[in-house]
Design a protein around this motif. Structure first.
Motif, mmCIF file in Angstrom:
data_model
loop_
_atom_site.group_PDB
_atom_site.id
_atom_site.type_symbol
_atom_site.label_atom_id
_atom_site.label_comp_id
_atom_site.label_asym_id
_atom_site.label_seq_id
_atom_site.Cartn_x
_atom_site.Cartn_y
_atom_site.Cartn_z
ATOM 1 N N ALA A 239 58.235 65.338 59.331
ATOM 2 C CA ALA A 239 59.128 64.260 59.745
ATOM 3 C C ALA A 239 58.737 62.927 59.118
ATOM 4 C CB ALA A 239 59.125 64.138 61.266
ATOM 5 N N GLY A 240 57.679 62.934 58.318
ATOM 6 C CA GLY A 240 57.253 61.686 57.688
ATOM 7 C C GLY A 240 56.489 60.774 58.631
ATOM 8 N N HIS A 241 55.921 61.343 59.682
ATOM 9 C CA HIS A 241 55.193 60.519 60.653
ATOM 10 C C HIS A 241 53.677 60.678 60.568
ATOM 11 C CE1 HIS A 241 58.437 58.540 62.666
ATOM 12 N NE2 HIS A 241 59.091 59.662 62.825
ATOM 13 N N LEU A 242 53.212 61.386 59.544
ATOM 14 C CA LEU A 242 51.760 61.456 59.343
ATOM 15 C C LEU A 242 51.360 60.328 58.400
ATOM 16 C CD1 LEU A 242 49.056 62.961 59.691
ATOM 17 C CD2 LEU A 242 49.675 64.317 57.679
ATOM 18 N N PHE A 243 50.617 59.386 58.899
ATOM 19 C CA PHE A 243 50.209 58.250 58.082
ATOM 20 C C PHE A 243 49.043 58.631 57.180
ATOM 21 C CE2 PHE A 243 51.819 54.078 60.031
ATOM 22 C CZ PHE A 243 52.960 54.670 60.513
ATOM 23 N N SER A 244 49.116 58.232 55.922
ATOM 24 C CA SER A 244 47.941 58.442 55.078
ATOM 25 C C SER A 244 46.819 57.509 55.567
ATOM 26 C CB SER A 244 48.273 58.214 53.605
ATOM 27 O OG SER A 244 48.835 56.939 53.407
ATOM 28 N N LYS A 245 47.156 56.249 55.738
ATOM 29 C CA LYS A 245 46.144 55.319 56.240
ATOM 30 C C LYS A 245 46.191 55.304 57.766
ATOM 31 C CE LYS A 245 46.206 52.460 52.076
ATOM 32 N NZ LYS A 245 46.428 51.114 51.500
ATOM 33 N N MET A 246 45.836 56.441 58.318
ATOM 34 C CA MET A 246 45.926 56.642 59.764
ATOM 35 C C MET A 246 45.088 55.637 60.540
ATOM 36 S SD MET A 246 47.291 58.686 62.046
ATOM 37 C CE MET A 246 47.432 60.429 61.598
ATOM 38 N N ARG A 247 44.039 55.159 59.914
ATOM 39 C CA ARG A 247 43.162 54.231 60.644
ATOM 40 C C ARG A 247 43.918 53.035 61.195
ATOM 41 N NH1 ARG A 247 39.832 51.153 55.747
ATOM 42 N NH2 ARG A 247 40.966 52.203 54.064
ATOM 43 N N PHE A 248 45.057 52.708 60.555
ATOM 44 C CA PHE A 248 45.767 51.525 61.035
ATOM 45 C C PHE A 248 46.538 51.799 62.319
ATOM 46 C CE2 PHE A 248 45.212 50.431 56.485
ATOM 47 C CZ PHE A 248 44.303 49.418 56.708
ATOM 48 N N LEU A 249 47.018 52.992 62.480
ATOM 49 C CA LEU A 249 47.545 53.379 63.798
ATOM 50 C C LEU A 249 46.396 53.500 64.795
ATOM 51 C CD1 LEU A 249 50.209 56.215 63.224
ATOM 52 C CD2 LEU A 249 50.613 53.831 63.848
ATOM 53 N N ALA A 250 45.335 54.166 64.347
ATOM 54 C CA ALA A 250 44.235 54.480 65.262
ATOM 55 C C ALA A 250 43.519 53.223 65.737
ATOM 56 C CB ALA A 250 43.252 55.438 64.586
ATOM 57 N N ALA A 251 43.337 52.281 64.830
ATOM 58 C CA ALA A 251 42.622 51.063 65.232
ATOM 59 C C ALA A 251 43.379 50.320 66.325
ATOM 60 C CB ALA A 251 42.415 50.150 64.019
ATOM 61 N N GLN A 252 44.709 50.332 66.230
ATOM 62 C CA GLN A 252 45.503 49.676 67.263
ATOM 63 C C GLN A 252 45.312 50.347 68.624
ATOM 64 O OE1 GLN A 252 49.710 48.613 66.261
ATOM 65 N NE2 GLN A 252 49.288 49.793 64.406
ATOM 66 N N ILE A 253 45.454 51.670 68.624
ATOM 67 C CA ILE A 253 45.347 52.388 69.892
ATOM 68 C C ILE A 253 43.916 52.308 70.432
ATOM 69 C CG2 ILE A 253 45.558 54.638 71.013
ATOM 70 C CD1 ILE A 253 48.247 53.750 70.343
ATOM 71 N N ASP A 254 42.976 52.331 69.514
ATOM 72 C CA ASP A 254 41.582 52.261 69.943
ATOM 73 C C ASP A 254 41.312 50.949 70.674
ATOM 74 O OD1 ASP A 254 39.123 53.732 69.897
ATOM 75 O OD2 ASP A 254 38.325 52.179 68.560
ATOM 76 N N ALA A 255 41.802 49.863 70.110
ATOM 77 C CA ALA A 255 41.623 48.569 70.789
ATOM 78 C C ALA A 255 42.415 48.515 72.093
ATOM 79 C CB ALA A 255 42.070 47.441 69.859
ATOM 80 N N TYR A 256 43.568 49.113 72.043
ATOM 81 C CA TYR A 256 44.454 49.118 73.223
ATOM 82 C C TYR A 256 43.790 49.805 74.415
ATOM 83 C CZ TYR A 256 48.812 50.311 75.807
ATOM 84 O OH TYR A 256 49.800 50.466 76.743
ATOM 85 N N LEU A 257 43.053 50.853 74.130
ATOM 86 C CA LEU A 257 42.430 51.628 75.207
ATOM 87 C C LEU A 257 41.033 51.122 75.562
ATOM 88 C CD1 LEU A 257 43.470 55.232 74.069
ATOM 89 C CD2 LEU A 257 44.527 53.826 75.860
ATOM 90 N N SER A 258 40.540 50.139 74.794
ATOM 91 C CA SER A 258 39.180 49.646 75.035
ATOM 92 C C SER A 258 39.183 48.547 76.087
ATOM 93 C CB SER A 258 38.597 49.071 73.734
ATOM 94 O OG SER A 258 38.531 50.064 72.738
#
Lengths: 351, 351, 351, 351
Positions: A239-258
């Motif tokens: 579906a085109g929803h796998l990010f190559s630079k996944m860290r940018f999605l992950a960093a957001q969620i990581d901060a969000y949950l911290s």
């Protein structure tokens, strides 16, 4: 920026007009330096997975995606065959606001609406619907149910209500999805844990929203039924929803949950909505509709008040759900000053 | 951060392991403050549209999406019916690396591969294929062609080559798509303008890459055939690729296109690849494959050299495309020091 | 075989339990000899096309298919994009009895139900629905309406009613499909021509039923909007509905349309239903529901009468649509003796 | 009708130009009388199921459909996810002649061609392909293989060859489908049973052809992997391939499988092809291509011979597969007189 630095925010159309929490931005800036392996093989993604397992008190599978529509449609596509029925409330986002994304991702599954008050499905009606025409080859077949937590009306399913829905699903042998676009707003309004609100109550897959509550653009699919994970990895890529630079999605969620940022943000949004509700309720000619629990307030305002607020630059949806009906949505970034500024203007018209 | 501040980067697997340009990050930080209308009704999106019209010297329609797979699959879905053929080179990303996204988005169109050297379709073979079985109801039908600029091998279609492909498309009455995941890298390698490389040469729709060249995650669909725009707005939403907080995609692309950042980044990546090519070519036992033009270098290295580089921590793909075949990819963030560091280690083994 | 040769037929469940008209069988037998070109290039198919152009008083495009579900889903797939809305009555076959075929063939279009009495859509409500959220990218979009003629309840849209529906479609800029599974039954009940009931009233495409009215298995898609024809040829093949030995479909339809067989069959079925209605209406405790016009009778029978009829071997659906509600369907093969036989048994209980 | 009653048949384009066996027609006529329950709940369908279980020496699930494309696409749709690879020979019907039906039914699965001589996949190449990129989320995934028995070139997989294909499938953990459009023609050419040629050799699902070998229009999906049956019942209905008057499909297949009609028909077709091959081989300038085993003959004829045959009214495909290449297809209805008539004409030119 503190609230005193700025003019009051005038937008109450939706929580998607807010920006992002400073902690999220800082995390993004930090994540932008240097090389990291792509497609989720980075330390930020690993951290998010750990945090979510901690928060939900069990192993979960996690897929990060950029939008709530993607999260919902992907979850549902793994929970229904193309000839399946997805039971939802008529007011739900998947039914009204996703341009048919569930039908696209599932290759044609049917959204079957189930009535219920306060934008919540009635479990008895759900059970009746999901027991209809089972095995009849002429009819699409029961596959899953999807509840919205908090709902589009700002109401919240209580634990008991989720369990009743889940019981109906079990009785009909279908799976249960939760559209948690405003999961944090719902959670902090109830006296329960994330685990209790989800898998302990029978939820198989959760679209865990973050975009509306302080991140730029990131949502997490959280799978409690881990048999769905392999399939979803392919579906997400396709579906085109796998990010190559996944860290940018992950960093957001990581901060969000911290550091409970997600809960703190939700509490602020809810408190602002509550303050707004109370303030409006005191005004002549104002009728609060329903019993808003999260960060959405539906009310009926006198026409002059609507006009005065609009003239003052406030933005909100009105007259979409009936004459005089107004929807206000608060966000993590809505300050009490913002609310009071609006109330002050409304009060002036009221008198 | 200047290059002297840091240890040399060891990753050459892909340009997707790089972070983001500081200018992009700064734009994101600035865009994170305050309220903005959702779904593209924000000033950043408007700015991107203006910039792209300027850059391409004509009115274009623009849809921002987060990944290259989304950009490609959406473009193709508007250019072919479900029973259409999409002509592409066997080595193309849409054929190999998108888990069937074009088939998903088009509801079943067929990728038909067309041979050609250096990962570029041969226009004569394209024409032959696209004239085969036209109107035959038993066969999927010619619909569009997709070329990759720069290709997966690092080669670049010249203007004359694009025009030859376009002539074949016109003769066969099909549309032409360009997968410009590395468009900037291709552009700066040729003596021509963005307009010349695209619509003036007959391209109807472009997937304009940015993620591989300095942004976090953002790509632009640029439509020269503007009849595709209305349909694509619905298709994008339906696929979950319409961002509510669109400003965050737009701010990235806006910064990317400002002050020639996109071109500067591409020139650096290409120059690093060129330096690497030249350095390797001088070494005994090294064979440079093809004539790399953009930021990808395929070469054949002696086994001990591969091993020594891996032992030293360098990362790159090898032995996927034949024994001893190595692929190095440079990025906007690859410094000459990074390249020289690798060459120094390679030289040590060579002697 | 004359009716006197046989025991009365006991089945009233549906008109799909009948066999085939002798004329149809004879045509099949004749068509089974010798060689004929495949895929519709045979003289029988050409003859059908001529007959349908004559019957509808204009050039039409024709595609033969084996089932009504195929005819409907194919028509609809050419009249809506994947993100389109198909407006239909809640009781319609496409909504209830095709296991999601429209969603499969359209790749996800949405069936949106529109209320109306006697299983017929209310044109005002249709217009309201089809004008809602036009151009809103978050919502599936108005694409076409589908009316069932005769309806699943045995009622028939009058010419004026079809025109009112068509006016709503024109006002909303959407196309109109007619599911004519029982088109002949509807036609002979009205004082109008096939042309008046379809394209002259604004119908773009018709599923012309035959299977329920005397053939083995064959239906004709009749296109008045001939721009749909090319696309449908590919869609039909792609769905596996293009017969190599097309003459066998064509010979059936050819016989069906010859010598007014289709009209004579329909008149017999309707007359049998009418006789049944009148006979039942005279009985104590029987309530005729609606005003049956075609060959379907809904009524409410006393429980003992239902039981007695079942005990006597009669077959029909009951208690599906409410306690005591019975549906009788007659067919071209239903004789007055068959009807009288049933009435006699019912009368015996009634007294 | 005996052969002496009629002028010789001139058509050799395909076995789909033949009519139907008298036994099949008689069965249809008999089945057309009286009422029967719809959708397969009739005695003819039950009889077919019994016969197929007998013929295949085990319980099987059976779904009747009207065309080979429907049979193939339905089978494949139950054997692959949308992101799956279906391995087939480049010359296969599913790859060339079904307008993308497999992609439509599977919602986008990929046909991956595997080379091999005589239109048969090479098992070693199949295994290599099916072991490639397993688990790689960027790539469509191995799902099933489909072999054509007999092939489009008239060759037949031997038992040993089927087992080798099956071994490759097992090693790669994928399922095996057989497109048996000409299954009977293949079967009678080999010294083995239907069971040996299918499930005992590892075939999971068979498209059992009948249309090309003496029926009007009917094919049987035969499932040896019975886990596929439930899903396929819904898929068949949803595709519009569930006949209400199922008895008409069933009566055809029932007659086809009775008294060895299917085998007798196939033997006649094969014998006619063999006689044609031998006759042509004796002529100067004729080259028989391959070693035809079933009822298809590819050969190279001198240009004057092609012209003379066409002038005499014979019909066949030529110059599609190269200059001078001719394909003759015989059918159950092809008599030796038909063949000799053609040979006589060819011989006249040859001399």
């Amino acid at each position: 920026m503190t609230s005193s630095d700025r003019a009051p925010a005038l937008g109450f159309t939706s929580d998607n007009i807010a920006g992002a929490s400073p902690e999220v931005i800082e995390a993004l800036v930090a994540a932008s330096v240097g090389q990291a392996d792509p497609y989720g093989a980075d330390p930020y993604t690993a951290s998010v997975e750990r945090r979510l397992s901690d928060i939900f008190e069990r192993e979960v599978d996690v897929l990060l995606v950029p939008t709530g529509t993607a999260a919902n449609a992907l979850c549902l596509s793994a929970m229904t065959p193309p000839w399946g029925n997805i039971y939802c409330h008529a007011s739900s986002h998947i039914n009204n606001d996703e341009c048919g994304a569930p039908a696209f991702y599932t290759n044609g599954a049917k959204l079957v609406t189930v009535d219920g008050s306060a934008a919540k499905m009635d479990p008895a009606k759900l059970l009746e619907a999901a027991r209809s025409k089972v095995g009849d080859v002429h009819s699409t077949q029961p596959a899953c149910a999807s509840i919205t937590q908090a709902t589009e009306e700002g109401s919240v399913y209580t634990l008991a209500e989720i369990e009743a829905i889940s019981d109906a699903c079990k009785a009909a042998n279908i799976r249960l999805h939760m559209d948690g676009s405003r999961f944090a707003n719902a959670l902090v309004s109830q006296d329960c844990t994330p685990a209790e609100m989800t898998w302990k109550a029978g939820v198989h897959a959760l679209s865990l929203g973050a975009t509306k509550n302080g991140v730029l653009a990131a949502e997490a699919i959280v799978l409690f039924d881990r048999t769905l994970a392999t399939e979803l990895a392919f579906r997400r890529k396709r579906a085109g929803h796998l990010f190559s630079k996944m860290r940018f999605l992950a960093a957001q969620i990581d901060a969000y949950l911290s550091n409970d940022l997600w809960l703190r943000n939700a509490r602020q949004a809810n408190a602002a909505a509550s303050r707004l509700t109370q303030g409006l309720a005191e005004l002549d000619g104002v009728e609060i509709m329903g019993a808003p629990t999260a960060n959405i307030v539906f009310c009926r305002l006198p026409e002059p008040m609507i006009k005065a607020l609009l003239d003052a630059g406030f933005r909100f949806y009105h007259d979409r759900w009936g004459a005089g009906v107004v929807r206000f949505v608060t966000a993590f970034s809505t300050t009490f000053e913002d609310v009071d500024h609006l109330l002050k203007r409304a009060r002036a018209v009221s008198q």
